[in-house]
Write an enzyme that holds these catalytic residues in place. Structure first.
Site, PDB file in Angstrom:
ATOM      1  N   LYS A 242      41.859  -7.543  24.560  1.00 54.01           N
ATOM      2  CA  LYS A 242      41.784  -6.762  25.802  1.00 54.01           C
ATOM      3  C   LYS A 242      43.069  -6.985  26.568  1.00 54.01           C
ATOM      4  O   LYS A 242      43.728  -8.020  26.393  1.00 54.01           O
ATOM      5  CB  LYS A 242      40.596  -7.230  26.652  1.00 54.01           C
ATOM      6  CG  LYS A 242      40.062  -6.181  27.588  1.00 54.01           C
ATOM      7  CD  LYS A 242      39.288  -5.131  26.821  1.00 54.01           C
ATOM      8  CE  LYS A 242      38.380  -4.290  27.638  1.00 54.01           C
ATOM      9  NZ  LYS A 242      37.355  -3.661  26.797  1.00 54.01           N
TER      10      LYS A 242
HETATM   11  N1  GLU Z   1      37.610  -0.234  26.098  1.00 63.62           N
HETATM   12  C1  GLU Z   1      36.576   0.157  25.189  1.00 63.62           C
HETATM   13  C2  GLU Z   1      35.550  -0.948  25.021  1.00 63.62           C
HETATM   14  O1  GLU Z   1      35.357  -1.769  25.885  1.00 63.62           O
HETATM   15  C3  GLU Z   1      37.129   0.700  23.879  1.00 63.62           C
HETATM   16  C4  GLU Z   1      38.047  -0.201  23.124  1.00 63.62           C
HETATM   17  C5  GLU Z   1      38.710   0.498  21.948  1.00 63.62           C
HETATM   18  O2  GLU Z   1      38.452   1.665  21.714  1.00 63.62           O
HETATM   19  O3  GLU Z   1      39.500  -0.175  21.281  1.00 63.62           O
HETATM   20  O4  GLU Z   1      34.853  -1.023  24.040  1.00 63.62           O
END
Ligand code: GLU
Length: 552
Positions: A242
């Site tokens: 993240k």
């Molecule tokens: N931000 C999204 C999540 O929390 C998607 C992450 C992604 O597609 O890599 O799952």
């Protein structure tokens, strides 16, 4: 900024000269994002009383007061409230004294006669940021929640102690500070950014990038950890990651957003890439931001690299259906849970908290199935109509007015009231930490589908489980987004595009499979659904770790 109400900064000005009080008041009153709530005191004692009575984010302190002088003033405030950042406001003839206070631990000083809106706001913002970096980077409630959830699952599954230790903190974290130019060409802002990779064992790492004023290393680490379990739960060949920048994107122009994004992309470019770590949208970012990251990375490489991010616009190699995938996934899973619970969706009512990408799509797809949406909300307000809301009309209103505030076809209620409405299905799709020990026993839904990451605390889980609420935990409920991100990455690396039907069919069968495995595990061992989903994910990661062995 780490403030009690998100984007409000509480300032205590301790100053006995009414002219200077008036000046600070005027300068701060022009700012909306953040909004400054100013209180002031004319003596040190009155100031200390106010510090005692209410939470304050930053103190602006004049060292020469009727009841205290010189460094003593600073020392008394500091020892009274050791964690609150202090900015000294000084006259020109007392600058040396102010500098001494900074040596003694004040965050900054400002000269009263040179005060401008920019210098004042910037100084306070940096003071708060620096204090936060010093005190609380890892120490975030969200990271504690992620660790406690993991430890609970580890205990239930009897996880090997060596692996438990290894997974409790992220494998790699990158903290950056980055400058970007405001449209007003003379102003340069420096902000904090992060990219955290939780586990590098499973393949490249994967996860979104969040722009929000509360982003911290702890928050990003919690989200990275959840991405690991989420990817493993749905059997994607990724570890969790993240990223984020601590800034309120709603206060930026599109040009500022672009410059910030390009500089952030450059700062994290050593550790991202199609085979290393693949960012995607999250709160406060979208496909336009992904396009800029992809372009910046590609410019630096000298050729186009579509697979470095997912959630891109279609013309740049984005996947069909990615934009709405998280909301669609939430609804596929609600359909599975409804079958299991023998709920007839066309007779059900639902409430959705959050009307961003996830919430608005979940609401739309639910309404298409005949579910009656009785409440929705965003950061500005909640809207309630017991006869049912029209989602297309709400979408149109938000497209024109950006927020739900002022929407005419319903009663306006607060976000807290919204969560407590009697309904069959509740979808928290906004921020973390919404359902807590404080309100859990007033939650009245049968099915809770977590579109957001970390909306429910462990204490609230216990209350909800006791009440018999069926929970679709975040790592399962919102896994549709990263699943279609995986499809996008596969398509980009093979230069082969799928149809929307192919995307949705594959998404559905992957989520149905994950739901079945989680439910089986929950029923077999009498685990709650969150623990069962966590164990599905953790077990796969543990197996991979053991299979790879230890290097060197
Ligand atoms: N931000 C999204 C999540 O929390 C998607 C992450 C992604 O597609 O890599 O799952």
């Amino acid at each position: 900024m780490n403030t009690s109400s998100g984007n409000t900064v509480k300032v205590l000005l301790i100053e006995d000269n009414p002219i200077h009080v008036g000046l600070v008041k005027t300068l701060l009153s022009e700012s909306k994002s953040p909004f400054f709530q100013l209180q002031y005191a004319g003596t040190l004692q009155a100031g200390l009383n106010q510090l005692d009575a209410a939470a304050v984010d930053v103190v602006l302190l004049d060292l020469t007061l009727p009841d205290s002088e010189d460094l003593d003033t600073f020392i008394r405030v500091r020892s009274f409230a050791p964690t609150v950042p202090i900015v000294i406001v000084t006259g020109l003839d007392d600058v040396k004294l102010a500098a001494k206070a900074v040596e003694a631990g004040a965050q900054d000083y400002l000269v009263k006669t040179q005060l401008s809106r920019t210098s004042l706001i910037r100084s306070m913002r940096y003071a708060i940021e620096r204090t936060r970096v010093r005190d609380a980077e890892w120490d975030s409630p969200m990271f504690r929640l992620a660790q406690r959830q993991f430890l609970k699952a580890a205990q239930f599954m009897g996880l090997d102690d060596n692996i438990r230790q290894r997974l409790l903190f992220p494998q790699r974290t990158l903290v950056v500070t980055l400058p970007f130019r405001r449209d007003h060409y003379t102003e340069v802002e420096t902000v904090f950014g992060y990219r955290v990779q939780h586990i590098l064992t499973m393949g490249p790492t994967k996860g979104g990038i969040r722009y929000h004023q509360d982003v911290s290393l702890g928050e990003v680490s919690a989200l990275a950890m959840w991405m690991s379990w989420k990817c493993a739960l749905v059997h994607l060949p990724f570890g969790g990651a993240k990223g984020g920048v601590r800034i309120d994107p709603t206060g930026l122009t599109s040009h500022e957003l672009q410059r910030l994004t390009r500089r952030f992309a450059t700062e994290i470019s050593p550790i991202i890439g199609p085979d290393k770590d693949i960012p995607a949208p999250d709160m406060g970012t979208n496909e336009r931001v992904m396009a800029w990251i992809m372009d910046t990375y590609s410019q630096e490489k000298g050729y186009t690299v579509p697979a470095v991010v997912t959630g891109k616009p279609l013309v740049l190699g984005g996947a069909r259906g990615r934009n709405e995938a998280t909301g669609r996934g939430v609804v596929y899973l609600i359909q599975e849970a409804a079958k299991h619970l023998k709920m007839n969706l066309s007779e059900c009512t639902a409430v959705v908290q959050g009307f961003g990408n996830v919430g608005s799509h979940a609401a739309l797809f639910l309404s298409e199935l005949g579910v009656k949406l009785i409440g929705v909300s965003d950061a500005t307000t909640g809207v309630y109509n017991r006869h049912g809301l029209s989602i297309p009309s709400l979408l149109e209103y938000v497209a024109q007015n950006r927020f739900l505030e002022g929407y005419p076809e319903g009663d306006h209620i607060s976000n807290e009231e919204l969560l407590e409405l009697k309904c069959d299905i509740l979808v928290p799709a906004a921020l973390q930490n919404q359902i807590t020990a404080e309100n859990a026993d007033r939650i009245q839904c049968k099915l809770l589908a977590e579109g957001a990451n970390g909306p429910t605390t462990l204490e609230a889980d216990e209350v909800l489980n006791e009440k018999g609420v069926f929970i679709l935990p975040d790592i399962l409920a919102n896994a549709g987004g990263v699943t279609v991100s995986y499809f996008e990455w596969v398509q980009d690396t093979q230069n082969y595009m799928w149809t929307l039907d192919e995307v949705n069919q594959r998404l559905k069968s992957i989520l149905q499979d994950a739901f079945r495995r989680t439910l089986n595990r929950a029923q077999k061992n009498q685990f709650d659904m969150r623990t069962a989903a966590m164990i599905e994910g953790v077990e796969r990661v543990a197996q991979a770790k053991l299979a790879r062995g230890l290097y060197p």
